[in-house]
Design a protein around this motif. Structure first.
Motif, PDB file in Angstrom:
ATOM      1  N   ALA A  73      28.501  21.916 -33.244  1.00  0.00           N
ATOM      2  CA  ALA A  73      29.249  22.963 -32.555  1.00  0.00           C
ATOM      3  C   ALA A  73      28.445  23.610 -31.432  1.00  0.00           C
ATOM      4  O   ALA A  73      29.026  24.049 -30.428  1.00  0.00           O
ATOM      5  CB  ALA A  73      29.696  24.028 -33.549  1.00  0.00           C
ATOM      6  N   ALA A  74      27.102  23.665 -31.586  1.00  0.00           N
ATOM      7  CA  ALA A  74      26.293  24.443 -30.639  1.00  0.00           C
ATOM      8  C   ALA A  74      26.538  24.040 -29.178  1.00  0.00           C
ATOM      9  O   ALA A  74      26.894  24.898 -28.358  1.00  0.00           O
ATOM     10  CB  ALA A  74      24.815  24.320 -31.007  1.00  0.00           C
ATOM     11  N   PRO A  75      26.400  22.755 -28.808  1.00  0.00           N
ATOM     12  CA  PRO A  75      26.657  22.409 -27.401  1.00  0.00           C
ATOM     13  C   PRO A  75      28.121  22.597 -27.008  1.00  0.00           C
ATOM     14  O   PRO A  75      28.410  22.975 -25.859  1.00  0.00           O
ATOM     15  CB  PRO A  75      26.247  20.937 -27.298  1.00  0.00           C
ATOM     16  CG  PRO A  75      26.118  20.436 -28.671  1.00  0.00           C
ATOM     17  CD  PRO A  75      25.890  21.601 -29.564  1.00  0.00           C
ATOM     18  N   LEU A  76      29.044  22.362 -27.963  1.00  0.00           N
ATOM     19  CA  LEU A  76      30.462  22.549 -27.640  1.00  0.00           C
ATOM     20  C   LEU A  76      30.741  24.005 -27.290  1.00  0.00           C
ATOM     21  O   LEU A  76      31.493  24.307 -26.361  1.00  0.00           O
ATOM     22  CB  LEU A  76      31.336  22.130 -28.827  1.00  0.00           C
ATOM     23  CG  LEU A  76      31.356  20.645 -29.174  1.00  0.00           C
ATOM     24  CD1 LEU A  76      32.244  20.390 -30.373  1.00  0.00           C
ATOM     25  CD2 LEU A  76      31.853  19.843 -27.980  1.00  0.00           C
ATOM     26  N   ILE A  77      30.111  24.924 -28.054  1.00  0.00           N
ATOM     27  CA  ILE A  77      30.321  26.348 -27.784  1.00  0.00           C
ATOM     28  C   ILE A  77      29.761  26.701 -26.411  1.00  0.00           C
ATOM     29  O   ILE A  77      30.426  27.340 -25.589  1.00  0.00           O
ATOM     30  CB  ILE A  77      29.651  27.208 -28.877  1.00  0.00           C
ATOM     31  CG1 ILE A  77      30.387  27.020 -30.211  1.00  0.00           C
ATOM     32  CG2 ILE A  77      29.639  28.669 -28.474  1.00  0.00           C
ATOM     33  CD1 ILE A  77      29.680  27.654 -31.392  1.00  0.00           C
ATOM     34  N   ALA A  78      28.519  26.254 -26.145  1.00  0.00           N
ATOM     35  CA  ALA A  78      27.885  26.609 -24.870  1.00  0.00           C
ATOM     36  C   ALA A  78      28.719  26.108 -23.692  1.00  0.00           C
ATOM     37  O   ALA A  78      29.072  26.875 -22.785  1.00  0.00           O
ATOM     38  CB  ALA A  78      26.473  26.022 -24.816  1.00  0.00           C
ATOM     39  N   ALA A  79      29.068  24.822 -23.715  1.00  0.00           N
ATOM     40  CA  ALA A  79      29.825  24.270 -22.594  1.00  0.00           C
ATOM     41  C   ALA A  79      31.239  24.853 -22.559  1.00  0.00           C
ATOM     42  O   ALA A  79      31.797  25.093 -21.486  1.00  0.00           O
ATOM     43  CB  ALA A  79      29.870  22.748 -22.690  1.00  0.00           C
ATOM     44  N   GLY A  80      31.816  25.110 -23.747  1.00  0.00           N
ATOM     45  CA  GLY A  80      33.144  25.703 -23.807  1.00  0.00           C
ATOM     46  C   GLY A  80      33.166  27.089 -23.178  1.00  0.00           C
ATOM     47  O   GLY A  80      34.124  27.453 -22.478  1.00  0.00           O
ATOM     48  N   LEU A  81      32.108  27.867 -23.407  1.00  0.00           N
ATOM     49  CA  LEU A  81      32.012  29.183 -22.773  1.00  0.00           C
ATOM     50  C   LEU A  81      32.000  29.033 -21.262  1.00  0.00           C
ATOM     51  O   LEU A  81      32.646  29.804 -20.536  1.00  0.00           O
ATOM     52  CB  LEU A  81      30.726  29.892 -23.222  1.00  0.00           C
ATOM     53  CG  LEU A  81      30.673  30.407 -24.659  1.00  0.00           C
ATOM     54  CD1 LEU A  81      29.239  30.811 -24.997  1.00  0.00           C
ATOM     55  CD2 LEU A  81      31.597  31.596 -24.827  1.00  0.00           C
ATOM     56  N   ALA A  99      26.038  19.369 -17.619  1.00  0.00           N
ATOM     57  CA  ALA A  99      25.294  19.150 -18.865  1.00  0.00           C
ATOM     58  C   ALA A  99      24.280  18.023 -18.686  1.00  0.00           C
ATOM     59  O   ALA A  99      23.158  18.091 -19.207  1.00  0.00           O
ATOM     60  CB  ALA A  99      26.251  18.827 -20.004  1.00  0.00           C
ATOM     61  N   ILE A 100      24.661  16.983 -17.938  1.00  0.00           N
ATOM     62  CA  ILE A 100      23.729  15.877 -17.707  1.00  0.00           C
ATOM     63  C   ILE A 100      22.477  16.390 -17.000  1.00  0.00           C
ATOM     64  O   ILE A 100      21.338  16.117 -17.413  1.00  0.00           O
ATOM     65  CB  ILE A 100      24.407  14.759 -16.880  1.00  0.00           C
ATOM     66  CG1 ILE A 100      25.427  14.020 -17.741  1.00  0.00           C
ATOM     67  CG2 ILE A 100      23.367  13.783 -16.333  1.00  0.00           C
ATOM     68  CD1 ILE A 100      26.188  12.943 -17.012  1.00  0.00           C
ATOM     69  N   TRP A 101      22.676  17.204 -15.950  1.00  0.00           N
ATOM     70  CA  TRP A 101      21.506  17.737 -15.243  1.00  0.00           C
ATOM     71  C   TRP A 101      20.687  18.667 -16.131  1.00  0.00           C
ATOM     72  O   TRP A 101      19.460  18.681 -16.071  1.00  0.00           O
ATOM     73  CB  TRP A 101      21.918  18.436 -13.944  1.00  0.00           C
ATOM     74  CG  TRP A 101      22.011  17.456 -12.825  1.00  0.00           C
ATOM     75  CD1 TRP A 101      23.137  17.027 -12.201  1.00  0.00           C
ATOM     76  CD2 TRP A 101      20.925  16.744 -12.214  1.00  0.00           C
ATOM     77  NE1 TRP A 101      22.832  16.086 -11.256  1.00  0.00           N
ATOM     78  CE2 TRP A 101      21.485  15.895 -11.229  1.00  0.00           C
ATOM     79  CE3 TRP A 101      19.543  16.729 -12.400  1.00  0.00           C
ATOM     80  CZ2 TRP A 101      20.705  15.047 -10.436  1.00  0.00           C
ATOM     81  CZ3 TRP A 101      18.773  15.887 -11.607  1.00  0.00           C
ATOM     82  CH2 TRP A 101      19.350  15.058 -10.645  1.00  0.00           C
ATOM     83  N   GLY A 102      21.395  19.453 -16.960  1.00  0.00           N
ATOM     84  CA  GLY A 102      20.681  20.315 -17.902  1.00  0.00           C
ATOM     85  C   GLY A 102      19.785  19.508 -18.825  1.00  0.00           C
ATOM     86  O   GLY A 102      18.622  19.855 -19.059  1.00  0.00           O
ATOM     87  N   SER A 103      20.332  18.373 -19.312  1.00  0.00           N
ATOM     88  CA  SER A 103      19.533  17.563 -20.233  1.00  0.00           C
ATOM     89  C   SER A 103      18.384  16.897 -19.497  1.00  0.00           C
ATOM     90  O   SER A 103      17.279  16.774 -20.046  1.00  0.00           O
ATOM     91  CB  SER A 103      20.423  16.517 -20.915  1.00  0.00           C
ATOM     92  OG  SER A 103      20.835  15.533 -19.999  1.00  0.00           O
ATOM     93  N   ILE A 104      18.619  16.479 -18.251  1.00  0.00           N
ATOM     94  CA  ILE A 104      17.535  15.836 -17.489  1.00  0.00           C
ATOM     95  C   ILE A 104      16.367  16.805 -17.313  1.00  0.00           C
ATOM     96  O   ILE A 104      15.210  16.488 -17.619  1.00  0.00           O
ATOM     97  CB  ILE A 104      18.032  15.373 -16.096  1.00  0.00           C
ATOM     98  CG1 ILE A 104      19.060  14.248 -16.226  1.00  0.00           C
ATOM     99  CG2 ILE A 104      16.849  14.911 -15.231  1.00  0.00           C
ATOM    100  CD1 ILE A 104      19.670  13.828 -14.899  1.00  0.00           C
ATOM    101  N   ALA A 105      16.693  18.027 -16.828  1.00  0.00           N
ATOM    102  CA  ALA A 105      15.626  18.980 -16.522  1.00  0.00           C
ATOM    103  C   ALA A 105      14.890  19.382 -17.794  1.00  0.00           C
ATOM    104  O   ALA A 105      13.648  19.403 -17.827  1.00  0.00           O
ATOM    105  CB  ALA A 105      16.214  20.204 -15.825  1.00  0.00           C
ATOM    106  N   ALA A 132      25.614  26.974 -15.545  1.00  0.00           N
ATOM    107  CA  ALA A 132      24.443  27.324 -16.353  1.00  0.00           C
ATOM    108  C   ALA A 132      24.746  27.122 -17.826  1.00  0.00           C
ATOM    109  O   ALA A 132      23.931  26.579 -18.582  1.00  0.00           O
ATOM    110  CB  ALA A 132      24.051  28.777 -16.089  1.00  0.00           C
ATOM    111  N   LEU A 133      25.949  27.539 -18.260  1.00  0.00           N
ATOM    112  CA  LEU A 133      26.307  27.398 -19.676  1.00  0.00           C
ATOM    113  C   LEU A 133      26.483  25.927 -20.048  1.00  0.00           C
ATOM    114  O   LEU A 133      26.078  25.500 -21.134  1.00  0.00           O
ATOM    115  CB  LEU A 133      27.579  28.191 -19.962  1.00  0.00           C
ATOM    116  CG  LEU A 133      27.362  29.710 -19.985  1.00  0.00           C
ATOM    117  CD1 LEU A 133      28.657  30.457 -19.782  1.00  0.00           C
ATOM    118  CD2 LEU A 133      26.703  30.130 -21.290  1.00  0.00           C
ATOM    119  N   ALA A 134      27.079  25.147 -19.133  1.00  0.00           N
ATOM    120  CA  ALA A 134      27.207  23.709 -19.407  1.00  0.00           C
ATOM    121  C   ALA A 134      25.815  23.081 -19.444  1.00  0.00           C
ATOM    122  O   ALA A 134      25.537  22.200 -20.274  1.00  0.00           O
ATOM    123  CB  ALA A 134      28.069  23.046 -18.344  1.00  0.00           C
ATOM    124  N   GLY A 135      24.921  23.555 -18.553  1.00  0.00           N
ATOM    125  CA  GLY A 135      23.543  23.070 -18.565  1.00  0.00           C
ATOM    126  C   GLY A 135      22.874  23.367 -19.904  1.00  0.00           C
ATOM    127  O   GLY A 135      22.140  22.537 -20.442  1.00  0.00           O
TER     128      GLY A 135
END
Lengths: 430, 391
Positions: B93-101, B120-126, B278-281
């Motif tokens: 749920a954690a990433p779903l909540i963040a990106a959902g927000l 989210a892809i860029w967030g994971s890369i960085a 930022a939240l999706a990141g």
């Protein structure tokens, strides 16, 4: 056009030489882009050495065409010069009408030729021209069909982000039905039905229940991915010898035309789906711009209230357009399995529905232009994989990004104005 | 007399809230029903029993019941059946909540952020890069990695806001294209020396250092879940109590009115898209730094973030773009995913059924008229609008 009132003009108005602010911005940014690309090519060109060889026919062709060797350095530099000249012409604003169009064409050709020559120069392999063309056709076929689906839906005012989902369900249904019946015709019919059914879901939720169309499209894509994935895992995968053994599709050779060297085998020795795709373009154009029904479709997409006032059933026309679009999306989806004689795997369409959407937007919601853009995207994608096998210094991922970058530039209004039908995405509640 | 209209309005709002809950519950029920039908018709062993439907109906119905009950009880057990299952649900749920927000904030400004995937892809890369390439003291390392991921997501979202504000280009098209560019960038980066493991040529980044990983609390539950809850609280404060939140809601309900009142619509668009990104990141950060299935963080690879961006859209829709709703929706879909894994291993029912259920739930929630037509007593809420407009 300028907004200045005619009576306050102190210089005579040159009607053929006036341009709107948007057109001016588009002209300047197009010219600037050409200058940048030309300069980049010139810079790359000085580092080019050796010849770039182009193999005009593949090794098995009946009529062997020679392999053309172009000297790398001069060709790249001439191409760079041509691009720079065209760019300068655009920026100076001295090119009009036919001259402007031909400058753009020359620049486009010079950019492609110069770039490929730079990439292929000094390599041990020759650039296979026929492969490039054949790959372009194969990649463009579903894109053309998908874009036509989008053209029909969006000209009627229904945004279709769900082309990807329509592709996927059609690819799955066509593969399964084809494997069971061993009949290409049955498979194609099944694929079309699947595309139309997904279209019906889009129409039901957007036209009847007024669900936001963008959101709906994304959810339908998710639904299609889940549904095909589930049935595949549960039913098809365990019985793949009966349910996922796609019958081979035969090529239909058009006599005489297929004997033309180079383009003949590429264009006129194709499967039925490829011919259907290219015949569909004028068909959709004729439907939209030369029939009463097409006029109604466009009117409910531009101004549904006005259409309603003159007695057009807005919802019915939108339903018809979305279902008609489903036919083309179904054919396009079938291409991934039946049309390429490939078994279904999960998410086989890998985002092609979105590239079709991009082609639709780049083609400004017009069937012929959208199809041309689809061919262009197919060309670029094929070029990317060709250059990868040539082991060129440029990462192929950058080329693969090109369609998406081009679309962003287009919707940002930098190169020409990309305007959607006015009521696109607006549900009709009247 | 003066009291009555206000009283009526309050009662209507309350009734609407009840109807929304009923619609959501009805949607879940209908989705489960459709899922059950799908399970039955796609299982050859079950469907073969239907040949005897008229001679021995108990065979067909019994086989169907065994199939459906087995799958759904495995789903339920895998989602909430044990402390470990609950931890797995929270992990999903954690990433779903963040990106959902993030998607929800954009919705409230009337913007469609279809680009949460790319952000989210860029967030994971960085986050992954900071995690494996830099060496920093324990707590600092995690903080820097998180901030880097959030920042990259914000930039990737902010670019869309900038393009929209400056040229009027529709954000849906731009974000869809940006998703593909982000995916191609990742594919390219994974083949560059900076991201390759020494001596390897496959697109798999080195594992992150332990100092950059989210500490595990219990099972798969990690600090990232708490971060998601904190993000929800911050988003609530931002939207309900801050000036920027007011501007976002005002632009969302009526951009022209907001502009007439002197608000900077272009600026708000950019800020909203940056916050959303930022939240999706942050969601991408959780995939990069959170523990994987074997309690160690999964190294950066092509499919690391899955389809979180599109799942986030369904989370935001089901949560009606409100922080509390988003948390609940994220937990529900997180449970569907973790339960789906259990269903796959225990009941031989493919995980993809979770995706079908998720899409169906959102479809029904988006079209309450269908739910009220199919289930008696459930009435559609007055305002089915899901995007913007209800600030």
């Amino acid at each position: 056009m300028t907004t200045t009132h005619p009576t306050t003009l102190d210089v005579p108005l040159e009607l053929d030489r006036t341009e709107s602010a948007a057109a001016r911005r588009a002209r300047l940014s197009t010219g600037a882009l050409m200058l940048v690309l030309g300069a980049l090519m010139a810079w790359l060109g000085f580092g080019t050495s050796g010849d770039a060889s182009y193999a005009l026919s593949d090794a098995f062709a009946a009529v062997q065409l020679p392999t053309v060797a172009l000297p790398g350095l001069p060709v790249v530099l001439v191409c760079a010069l041509l691009t720079l000249l065209a760019g300068a012409g655009f920026v100076s604003g001295r090119l009009w009408g036919r001259a402007k169009a031909s400058a753009a064409t020359i620049a486009a050709a010079a950019i492609v030729l110069g770039f490929v020559t730079w990439a292929a120069a000094g390599r041990p392999f020759s650039f296979p021209v026929q492969n490039q063309l054949a790959g372009t056709i194969a990649l463009a076929t579903p894109l053309v069909l998908g874009a036509l689906c989008g053209v029909l839906c969006e000209n009627a005012g229904v945004v279709n982000v769900a082309i990807e989902g329509q592709f996927l369900t059609a690819a799955f249904t066509a593969a399964t039905v084809g494997s069971v019946t061993r009949s290409i015709t049955a498979a194609l019919v099944a694929g079309v039905i699947a595309g139309v059914l997904m279209g019906a879901m889009l129409a039901l939720f957007s036209i009847k229940y007024l669900v936001d169309q963008v959101v709906l499209g994304v959810v339908l894509n998710l639904f299609a991915s889940g549904l095909t994935g589930f049935v595949f895992d549960q039913l098809v995968q365990p019985n793949s010898t009966e349910l996922n053994r796609v019958p081979p599709i035969s090529r239909l050779e058009i006599p005489l035309l297929s004997d033309i060297p180079l383009i003949g085998p590429v264009l006129f020795n194709q499967t039925i789906l490829v011919y259907l795709a290219f015949v569909s373009v004028p068909v959709v154009w004729f439907l939209l711009y030369r029939t009463r029904w097409g006029l109604r479709v466009r009117s409910v997409g531009e101004h549904p209230e006005a259409a309603d006032t003159v007695g057009i059933n807005v919802r019915a026309v939108r339903w018809q357009a979305v279902l008609a679009g489903g036919v083309f999306a179904g054919l396009g989806g079938s291409f991934f399995t039946i049309g390429s004689s490939v078994s279904f795997i999960k998410d086989i369409t890998v985002g092609n529905g979105f590239i079709a959407l991009a082609a639709l937007i780049m083609g400004r919601w017009h069937p012929v232009r959208a199809a041309l853009m689809a061919v262009f995207f197919g060309f670029v994608t094929q070029l990317a994989s060709q250059l990868q096998t040539l082991q060129t210094p440029m990462p192929s991922q950058f080329l693969l990004m090109l369609p998406y970058l081009a679309t962003i530039i287009a919707v940002a209004g930098l190169i020409g104005r990309s305007r959607a039908p006015k009521a696109d995405g607006v549900p009709y509640t009247g | 007399m003066a009291e009555e209209p206000a009283d009526d309005a309050r009662r209507a709002a309350l009734r609407d809230r009840g109807r929304r809950w009923a619609t959501t519950a009805g949607s879940i029920l209908l989705a489960l029903l459709v899922g059950a039908v799908l399970m039955i018709v796609s299982d050859p062993d079950v469907i073969s029993q239907y040949a005897y439907l008229f001679t021995a109906p108990q065979l067909a119905l019994g086989a169907s019941w065994t199939k459906v009950a087995g799958a759904y009880s495995a789903l339920l057990a895998g989602a909430v059946g044990s402390p470990a299952a609950l931890a797995a649900t929270a992990w999903q749920a954690a990433p779903l909540i963040a990106a959902g927000l993030g998607v929800g904030i954009a919705f409230r400004a009337g913007l469609f952020n279809i680009g949460a995937q790319g952000q989210a892809i860029w967030g994971s890369i960085a986050a992954a890069y900071v995690g494996f390439a830099w060496s920093l003291p324990p707590v600092v390392h995690l903080l820097v990695a998180v901030v880097a991921g959030v920042l990259f997501g914000a930039v990737w979202g902010g670019i869309v806001g900038l393009i929209k504000a400056k040229t009027g280009a529709h954000e849906v098209i731009v974000t869809i294209m940006m998703n593909f560019i982000a995916a191609s960038s990742l594919a390219w980066l994974l083949l560059t020396p900076a991201f390759l493991r020494p001596g390897r040529i496959d697109p798999l980044a080195p594992p992150i250092q332990p100092s950059a990983a989210f500490p595990v609390i219990y099972g798969q539950l990690h600090v990232g879940f708490l971060v998601a809850l904190v993000a929800a609280a911050i988003v609530w404060w931002l939207m309900e109590r801050s000036t920027i939140g007011f501007a976002i809601r005002a632009v969302g309900s009526n951009a022209s009115a907001a502009a007439t009142a002197g608000m900077n619509v272009a600026g708000t668009t950019m800020v909203t898209m940056a916050i959303s990104g930022a939240l999706a990141g942050l969601a991408g950060v959780m995939y990069a730094l959170g523990p994987g299935a074997n309690a160690v963080a999964t190294p950066l690879s092509l499919g690391l973030v899955g389809s979180v961006g599109f799942d986030a859209l369904t989370v935001a829709l089901l949560g009606r773009s409100r922080p509390v709703g988003t948390v609940l929706a994220g937990l529900l879909f997180g449970g569907l995913h973790s339960g789906g894994l259990a269903m796959q291993s225990l009941a031989q029912t493919p995980l993809t059924l979770s995706t079908v259920l998720q899409a169906l739930i959102v479809l029904f929630v988006a079209a309450p008229a269908i739910v009220s037509a199919l289930i008696p007593k459930v009435r559609a809420p007055r305002r089915p609008a899901l995007v913007g407009g209800e600030a």
